[in-house]
Write a protein that holds these residues in place. Structure first.
Motif: not given
Length: 128
Positions: A113-119
């Motif tokens: 995941e990126d820092p925002s939670g996007n997979p």
């Protein structure tokens, strides 16, 4: 490369600068534009990733009041040559994964995941 030669995917992010740093340092994206804090776009090959922060037009509430948020299961899919070494490299850089590497008929995959939670799916195609 003209923008119409790129495939664009929009991700809602909590912090545009953190997202730019994440994608450029971990996945070899380059910055196309970065008028942060509202928005930036980064490119890898023909993939243009639109990183839209809370103050961007894409982050505005819908008519019913729902606010766009990051996360979910839709994801970008990045092909890698050696998934085990990529996972080791990214773990050493501090990234966490949703699971271990899984294998299927088409190849092997894992999600981070990126820092925002996007997979982000890393995928190594099966040998043909």
């Amino acid at each position: 490369m003209p923008n119409d030669d790129l495939v664009s995917v929009r991700y809602i992010v909590d912090d545009v600068d953190a997202a730019v740093a994440f994608y450029t340092s971990n996945f070899d994206f380059t910055v196309l534009s970065n008028p942060a804090p509202a928005f930036a776009d980064v490119v890898r090959g023909r993939l243009r990733l639109l990183l839209s922060g809370p103050t961007s037009s894409a982050g505005r509430p819908l008519p019913d009041g729902t606010t766009p948020t990051p996360g979910g299961w839709n994801r970008i899919h990045l092909i890698v040559e050696d998934i085990a070494s990529e996972v080791a490299r990214l773990r050493a850089a501090g990234l966490a994964f949703r699971s271990e590497i899984i294998s299927g008929p088409g190849g092997r995959q894992i999600l981070t995941e990126d820092p925002s939670g996007n997979p982000i799916e890393l995928f190594q195609p099966a040998a043909r």
